[in-house]
Design a protein around this motif. Structure first.
Motif, PDB file in Angstrom:
ATOM      1  N   LEU A  53       0.816  -0.990  -0.008  1.00  0.00           N
ATOM      2  CA  LEU A  53       0.092   0.195  -0.041  1.00  0.00           C
ATOM      3  C   LEU A  53       0.952   1.337   0.089  1.00  0.00           C
ATOM      4  CD1 LEU A  53      -2.505  -0.864   2.459  1.00  0.00           C
ATOM      5  CD2 LEU A  53      -3.007  -1.109   0.315  1.00  0.00           C
ATOM      6  N   PRO A  54       0.629   2.361  -0.922  1.00  0.00           N
ATOM      7  CA  PRO A  54       1.310   3.434  -0.911  1.00  0.00           C
ATOM      8  C   PRO A  54       1.168   4.322   0.396  1.00  0.00           C
ATOM      9  CG  PRO A  54       0.161   3.250  -2.938  1.00  0.00           C
ATOM     10  CD  PRO A  54      -0.167   2.355  -2.135  1.00  0.00           C
ATOM     11  N   ALA A  55       2.264   4.511   0.870  1.00  0.00           N
ATOM     12  CA  ALA A  55       2.238   5.485   2.114  1.00  0.00           C
ATOM     13  C   ALA A  55       2.719   6.913   2.174  1.00  0.00           C
ATOM     14  CB  ALA A  55       2.977   4.646   3.230  1.00  0.00           C
ATOM     15  N   GLU A  56       2.237   7.829   2.918  1.00  0.00           N
ATOM     16  CA  GLU A  56       2.920   9.077   3.076  1.00  0.00           C
ATOM     17  C   GLU A  56       2.999   9.569   4.259  1.00  0.00           C
ATOM     18  OE1 GLU A  56       2.184  13.348   0.412  1.00  0.00           O
ATOM     19  OE2 GLU A  56       0.746  12.463   1.433  1.00  0.00           O
ATOM     20  N   VAL A  57       3.891  10.056   4.613  1.00  0.00           N
ATOM     21  CA  VAL A  57       4.318  11.035   6.127  1.00  0.00           C
ATOM     22  C   VAL A  57       4.163  12.445   5.962  1.00  0.00           C
ATOM     23  CG1 VAL A  57       5.472  11.169   8.030  1.00  0.00           C
ATOM     24  CG2 VAL A  57       5.508   9.033   6.837  1.00  0.00           C
ATOM     25  N   LEU A  73      -2.177   4.680   3.247  1.00  0.00           N
ATOM     26  CA  LEU A  73      -1.604   5.059   4.486  1.00  0.00           C
ATOM     27  C   LEU A  73      -0.847   6.373   4.703  1.00  0.00           C
ATOM     28  CD1 LEU A  73       0.238   1.590   4.867  1.00  0.00           C
ATOM     29  CD2 LEU A  73      -1.754   1.934   5.707  1.00  0.00           C
ATOM     30  N   GLU A  74      -1.509   6.915   5.397  1.00  0.00           N
ATOM     31  CA  GLU A  74      -1.073   8.446   5.711  1.00  0.00           C
ATOM     32  C   GLU A  74      -0.699   8.866   7.112  1.00  0.00           C
ATOM     33  OE1 GLU A  74      -2.200  10.533   2.633  1.00  0.00           O
ATOM     34  OE2 GLU A  74      -1.621  12.388   3.249  1.00  0.00           O
ATOM     35  N   PHE A  75       0.290   9.163   7.273  1.00  0.00           N
ATOM     36  CA  PHE A  75       0.805   9.450   8.779  1.00  0.00           C
ATOM     37  C   PHE A  75       1.134  10.876   9.011  1.00  0.00           C
ATOM     38  CE2 PHE A  75       1.616   4.818   7.640  1.00  0.00           C
ATOM     39  CZ  PHE A  75       0.957   4.487   8.675  1.00  0.00           C
ATOM     40  N   GLU A  81      -2.130  10.762  14.658  1.00  0.00           N
ATOM     41  CA  GLU A  81      -3.129  10.867  13.947  1.00  0.00           C
ATOM     42  C   GLU A  81      -2.639  10.039  12.721  1.00  0.00           C
ATOM     43  OE1 GLU A  81      -4.221  14.626  13.304  1.00  0.00           O
ATOM     44  OE2 GLU A  81      -5.852  14.238  11.771  1.00  0.00           O
ATOM     45  N   ALA A  82      -3.492   9.471  11.930  1.00  0.00           N
ATOM     46  CA  ALA A  82      -3.340   8.892  10.734  1.00  0.00           C
ATOM     47  C   ALA A  82      -4.673   8.631   9.863  1.00  0.00           C
ATOM     48  CB  ALA A  82      -2.591   7.276  10.997  1.00  0.00           C
ATOM     49  N   MET A  83      -4.226   8.306   8.645  1.00  0.00           N
ATOM     50  CA  MET A  83      -5.741   8.147   7.662  1.00  0.00           C
ATOM     51  C   MET A  83      -5.469   6.771   7.263  1.00  0.00           C
ATOM     52  SD  MET A  83      -8.120  10.229   7.446  1.00  0.00           S
ATOM     53  CE  MET A  83      -8.821  11.523   6.632  1.00  0.00           C
ATOM     54  N   ILE A  84      -6.331   5.915   7.513  1.00  0.00           N
ATOM     55  CA  ILE A  84      -6.155   4.575   6.926  1.00  0.00           C
ATOM     56  C   ILE A  84      -7.139   4.135   6.082  1.00  0.00           C
ATOM     57  CG2 ILE A  84      -5.586   2.030   7.573  1.00  0.00           C
ATOM     58  CD1 ILE A  84      -3.798   3.139  10.007  1.00  0.00           C
ATOM     59  N   ASN A  85      -7.108   3.803   5.005  1.00  0.00           N
ATOM     60  CA  ASN A  85      -7.965   3.572   3.874  1.00  0.00           C
ATOM     61  C   ASN A  85      -9.077   4.670   4.034  1.00  0.00           C
ATOM     62  OD1 ASN A  85      -6.901   1.350   2.718  1.00  0.00           O
ATOM     63  ND2 ASN A  85      -7.881  -0.112   4.318  1.00  0.00           N
TER      64      ASN A  85
END
Ligand SMILES: [Zn+2]
Length: 398
Positions: A53-57, A73-75, A81-85
């Motif tokens: 899954l592509p991720a970004e921080v 996946l966004e952190f 705090e994160a955004m998952i799906n």
């Protein structure tokens, strides 16, 4: 003697699963665990590759806006705090940086990311014959009160609207209360613990003492052992103890995600996120358990929405779809429908509860049968019969 050997192998398995919590199979070579200040971490890069899954921080202090999230996946660096799906999800521990690389705690990979990204792989997930609906508060405990009515009445109404929706799907429904009386929290959890293959869904509405503009949905499941709850900054001594809810925390998070994606996907309220708490009902339930906060009674616009019976029917419908999605996890063997999928679907076919309220069947087992009437009356009330639900009598302006 073969017995001690067997015992040891079981113990070894138990310890192995405690050391690497939950069902996640961390194969050698696939995960590079890095210890920072005594806690195990995995790099975001490693997590992204493992799940494909592509991720970004995003930098520390940045706010994640649901509208601009492009990665599953966004952190946020330095944040929980994160955004998952596509849904806001709160980690147990903040994302840290080590040698310029963002890292997520191993606890979160096992206890947050795994059940959110691959809920269909959580053991025993989706096993549900009975839904225990728990309308929050009741009787002397009104919950939050808005100018339109009380939380206890709105919560009961949502549960009453949800019951026939679930029954139509072939599920058995037990309500922890059927009218306007108070049920002790431990009794609510007991009801779920006595039912066969049950899940526990507690329905509440929110309030904010310091921010009258606070809005949105949030959902809670039991905090993993050894981790702080979403509202707490630090781990307390008691959090390391095993609790009844600890044994099903992964299933509870999977249920949380299924319901929450449906809520957000069907109703355009602010996304406050999938959170963790040690509320009594979540702690004491041995079955997958969630607590839904369906909007704020302290905010003008939202309290008006909550007072509208059609909006509450929509809320009940969305919860029902989420529960159905949870139940279908083991059959589909793939991740549940996500907020974006629902939004696409609802553009063509808006959600509507299928059953008219007039055709409501009684709950399959009443609370009175399970625990007896005296269990949920306060001492001064015990001699008088429980009052009829105030929902019919109280002025609730639609
Ligand atoms: Zn409440």
């Amino acid at each position: 003697m073969p017995l001690p050997v067997k015992r040891w192998s079981v113990l070894a398995f138990v310890f192995a699963s405690l050391a690497l919590p939950s069902s996640i199979a961390i194969a050698a070579g696939e995960w590079q665990v890095i210890k920072v200040d005594g806690r195990d971490y995995l790099s975001v890069d490693n997590i992204s590759k493992f799940y494909g899954l592509p991720a970004e921080v995003v930098p520390s202090g940045a706010k994640i806006q649901s509208e601009t999230v492009n990665h599953p996946l966004e952190f946020v660096s330095g944040s929980r705090e994160a955004m998952i799906n596509g849904a806001r999800s709160w980690l147990c521990f903040p994302v840290i940086e080590q040698d310029g690389k963002p890292m997520v705690s191993r606890t979160d990979v096992a206890k947050t990311i795994e059940p959110l990204v691959r809920p269909h792989r959580v053991p025993d997930v989706g096993k549900v014959q009975t839904v225990v609906l728990d309308p929050g508060h009741g009787g002397h405990d009104k919950g939050q009160v808005s100018r339109y009515g009380a939380e206890k009445d709105f919560a009961l109404d949502v549960a009453r609207k949800l019951r026939p929706i679930l029954q139509a799907k072939g599920l058995r429904v037990i309500m922890t209360r059927e009218g306007d009386y108070f049920v002790p929290l431990e009794v609510r959890a007991q009801i779920a613990n006595r039912a066969r293959d049950a899940i526990f869904v507690s329905i509440h509405f929110n309030a904010s003492g310091d921010d009258p503009n606070a809005t949105g949905f949030e959902i809670f499941s039991f905090t993993p052992r050894g981790a702080p709850s979403t509202s707490d900054g630090t781990v307390t001594a008691s959090s390391v103890n095993m609790q009844p809810g600890s044994s099903v925390d992964a299933q509870s998070l999977a249920l949380s995600a299924c319901i929450y994606h449906s809520l957000l996907g069907h109703i355009p309220e602010f996304d406050r996120g999938i959170k963790r708490a040690r509320f009594a009902v979540l702690r004491l339930a041995k079955v997958p358990a969630v607590l839904i906060e369906g909007g704020f009674l302290t905010e003008r616009g939202e309290s008006k929405l909550i007072s509208n019976k059609d909006w509450r029917a929509k809320l009940a419908g969305a919860i029902g779809i989420g529960i159905e999605n949870y139940r279908s996890l083991p059959l589909k063997k793939q991740p549940p429908t996500l907020v974006a999928d629902y939004r696409r679907q609802t553009k063509s076919a808006p959600v509507d509860p299928v059953i008219q309220e007039g055709s409501v069947k009684e709950a399959d087992a009443s609370l009175l049968e399970v625990v007896g009437r005296s269990a949920f009356l306060s001492p001064q009330q015990a001699s008088t019969p429980a009052k009829k639900s105030s929902l019919e009598s109280a002025p609730i302006i639609p």
